[in-house]
Design a protein around this motif. Sequence first.
Motif, PDB file in Angstrom:
ATOM      1  N   CYS A  99       0.723  -1.280   0.509  1.00 38.33           N
ATOM      2  CA  CYS A  99       0.053  -0.261  -0.052  1.00 38.33           C
ATOM      3  C   CYS A  99       1.153   0.989   0.296  1.00 38.33           C
ATOM      4  CB  CYS A  99      -1.080   0.220   1.115  1.00 38.33           C
ATOM      5  SG  CYS A  99      -2.186  -1.085   1.196  1.00 38.33           S
TER       6      CYS A  99
ATOM      7  N   ARG B  73       3.959   1.575  -1.639  1.00 39.43           N
ATOM      8  CA  ARG B  73       4.463   1.968  -2.408  1.00 39.43           C
ATOM      9  C   ARG B  73       3.416   3.160  -3.628  1.00 39.43           C
ATOM     10  NH1 ARG B  73       6.289  -4.128  -3.085  1.00 39.43           N
ATOM     11  NH2 ARG B  73       8.121  -3.795  -1.725  1.00 39.43           N
ATOM     12  N   TYR B  74       1.981   2.369  -3.046  1.00 39.31           N
ATOM     13  CA  TYR B  74       0.923   3.408  -4.145  1.00 39.31           C
ATOM     14  C   TYR B  74       1.103   4.394  -3.798  1.00 39.31           C
ATOM     15  CZ  TYR B  74      -0.355  -1.740  -6.990  1.00 39.31           C
ATOM     16  OH  TYR B  74      -0.736  -1.840  -7.811  1.00 39.31           O
TER      17      TYR B  74
ATOM     18  N   LYS C 131       3.694   6.140  -5.445  1.00 33.85           N
ATOM     19  CA  LYS C 131       3.750   6.399  -7.073  1.00 33.85           C
ATOM     20  C   LYS C 131       2.560   7.743  -6.980  1.00 33.85           C
ATOM     21  CE  LYS C 131       2.553   2.949 -10.703  1.00 33.85           C
ATOM     22  NZ  LYS C 131       1.100   3.965 -11.436  1.00 33.85           N
TER      23      LYS C 131
ATOM     24  N   PRO D 197      -4.368   5.585  -1.992  1.00 29.75           N
ATOM     25  CA  PRO D 197      -3.994   4.490  -1.412  1.00 29.75           C
ATOM     26  C   PRO D 197      -3.207   4.933   0.533  1.00 29.75           C
ATOM     27  CG  PRO D 197      -2.452   6.490  -2.459  1.00 29.75           C
ATOM     28  CD  PRO D 197      -4.311   6.041  -3.099  1.00 29.75           C
TER      29      PRO D 197
ATOM     30  N   SER E  89       9.519   0.156   1.582  1.00 32.48           N
ATOM     31  CA  SER E  89       8.924   0.206   0.018  1.00 32.48           C
ATOM     32  C   SER E  89       9.161   1.254  -0.314  1.00 32.48           C
ATOM     33  CB  SER E  89       6.905   1.739   0.524  1.00 32.48           C
ATOM     34  OG  SER E  89       7.706   2.855   1.448  1.00 32.48           O
TER      35      SER E  89
END
Length: 325
Positions: free
Chosen positions: A141, A143-144, A147, A158, A297
Amino acid sequence: MRIVALAIALAMLPTAAHAWGGTAHSVIDRAAIEAIPDDGPIFLRKHVDYIAASASLPDSWRGDSENFSKIEEDPNHGWFREQFTFLKPIPRSRYEFVIALYKHYEAIKDSDPATAARTNVRWTGTLPYAAIEAYDRLVVCMRYVRKARAEGGDVSVPEQHCAFQAIRLGHYIGDGAQPMHDSIHSDGWRGDNPRGVTTDRSVHGRFESQFVDGMKLTVADIAPRIGAPSHRSGDMFEAVLAFLDEAGDKVGTVYTLEKRNGFADFADKDVRAMVYERTAAGAAMLRDMLCRAWAESASPPAKISPSPLDFTNPRFNPETGSAPD
């Protein structure tokens, strides 16, 4: 208003005395998030009311009327380590653990039926697996979140996903901090009892709910006790197991304290000290895991070759259909 409505709705759900009371879980989660340093996942601070209000949510998934959910969720809240002293090292797979329990059950069911009756997933628990699974989901989560930030997108969704996984992780870590969740003596002393401590099943709730509520535990009580951040270097699964062992080693002390006055005196300094120390330990562990997940992450997912599902993987276990971590 939505946070208030959620808190009211959760309060109306049927409950059972099988976890830190709502007060302690909420205090642990809030204290952990407030203790996140500025280089950690500080975006969770904006969701702290939602997380704290939902801290006991995983217990609501254990109702008898929702038995599919109950069967899956119940073991996630305990780690009755005396039940599986035969198992070393602890498998790095939930399913390898379950299979090992069943094999031992088969081996002893005729010679020792009393022990065999509790050599199963419900009466051993799967708490460290639930915690590390929530941790892994949290890394994904996060990482999103990164992003969306990098792309200039909407981070709200996210971030909400992270908040939900923080609720799950926080609950299991909070449970693990309570010594009675890490021992067969979870609801009254079992087996040989030379000290004559209580066998009353209500002891669990009297300690973690009645006493905690009676002493009026707050974040301010434990914040100074949490200590400096540590990103828990090394293997996180092993760190969780060590955390559970540390808590489980204190179960005898909890029973000794109960023998004095049955947790009836909310001013008892020694019982209060135990509550402060254990909730602070839970908050510190949760804070550190949140920060470690955030740090992890920042890196892309590791490339595993061959895949854990590949039959040629040297660690592939045909009994589970995958290779453990």
